[in-house]
Design a protein around this motif. Sequence first.
Motif, PDB file in Angstrom:
ATOM      1  N   LYS A 120       3.640   9.026  -4.511  1.00 27.39           N
ATOM      2  CA  LYS A 120       3.259   7.899  -3.666  1.00 27.39           C
ATOM      3  C   LYS A 120       4.487   7.341  -2.949  1.00 27.39           C
ATOM      4  CE  LYS A 120      -1.057   7.906  -4.828  1.00 27.39           C
ATOM      5  NZ  LYS A 120      -2.059   8.314  -3.872  1.00 27.39           N
ATOM      6  N   SER A 136      -4.151   8.773   4.461  1.00 28.93           N
ATOM      7  CA  SER A 136      -3.669   8.570   3.094  1.00 28.93           C
ATOM      8  C   SER A 136      -2.841   9.741   2.567  1.00 28.93           C
ATOM      9  CB  SER A 136      -4.850   8.315   2.151  1.00 28.93           C
ATOM     10  OG  SER A 136      -5.718   9.434   2.164  1.00 28.93           O
ATOM     11  N   PHE A 180       0.805   5.852   0.366  1.00 30.53           N
ATOM     12  CA  PHE A 180       0.127   7.083   0.758  1.00 30.53           C
ATOM     13  C   PHE A 180       0.733   8.213  -0.066  1.00 30.53           C
ATOM     14  CE2 PHE A 180       3.584   6.302   3.770  1.00 30.53           C
ATOM     15  CZ  PHE A 180       4.301   7.486   3.735  1.00 30.53           C
ATOM     16  N   PRO A 213       1.154   3.533   5.339  1.00 28.48           N
ATOM     17  CA  PRO A 213      -0.229   3.813   4.932  1.00 28.48           C
ATOM     18  C   PRO A 213      -1.219   3.483   6.046  1.00 28.48           C
ATOM     19  CG  PRO A 213       0.936   2.681   3.182  1.00 28.48           C
ATOM     20  CD  PRO A 213       1.844   2.661   4.380  1.00 28.48           C
ATOM     21  N   GLY A 214      -2.209   4.346   6.222  1.00 24.16           N
ATOM     22  CA  GLY A 214      -3.231   4.130   7.233  1.00 24.16           C
ATOM     23  C   GLY A 214      -2.845   4.593   8.627  1.00 24.16           C
ATOM     24  N   ASN A 261       0.832  -1.199   0.000  1.00 26.82           N
ATOM     25  CA  ASN A 261       0.000   0.000   0.000  1.00 26.82           C
ATOM     26  C   ASN A 261       0.871   1.255   0.000  1.00 26.82           C
ATOM     27  OD1 ASN A 261      -2.257  -1.651   0.166  1.00 26.82           O
ATOM     28  ND2 ASN A 261      -2.238  -1.619   2.401  1.00 26.82           N
TER      29      ASN A 261
END
Length: 147
Positions: free
Chosen positions: A25, A81, A10, A42-43, A8
């Motif tokens: 990213k 994010s 962000f 991420p998260g 993943n």
Amino acid sequence: MAIGVTQNTFQLNIVSAEGPLFSGKAHALAISGLDGELGIRPGHSPLLSRIKPGVAYFQTDLKGDDEILYISGGILEVQPSLVTVLADTAMHGKDIDEARANEARRAAEENINKQGNDINFAQAQMDLAKAMAQLRAVELTQKQRRR
């Protein structure tokens, strides 16, 4: 990088007073917060922190090397994010003048060791921390290039 990475990503924006350094990213970010080292993935829970002088690492490619930046201080804002680094000054490790950073370190050490009332000890300590962080960014970048 001291933190693990995931598939993943962000959105990471790194901006200094001189202008934007990175926008894209990222899989992970490691940066020096005022109260310690921060690992962002991420998260991550929302967070607002001051940044102290140090080296920031971020990973944009799971198989590639970390990006290495010198950050002189600033503010870090983390949303699940989106991560924004508002740096006072930021430079890629490869762009730092090592001789100039060494001279800044020597000057700061001299100021710390001076006797007298005309020395701003706190400023000399901050100057030393910035110079040492720049030299660390140079060292890490050089190690990365040798691999």
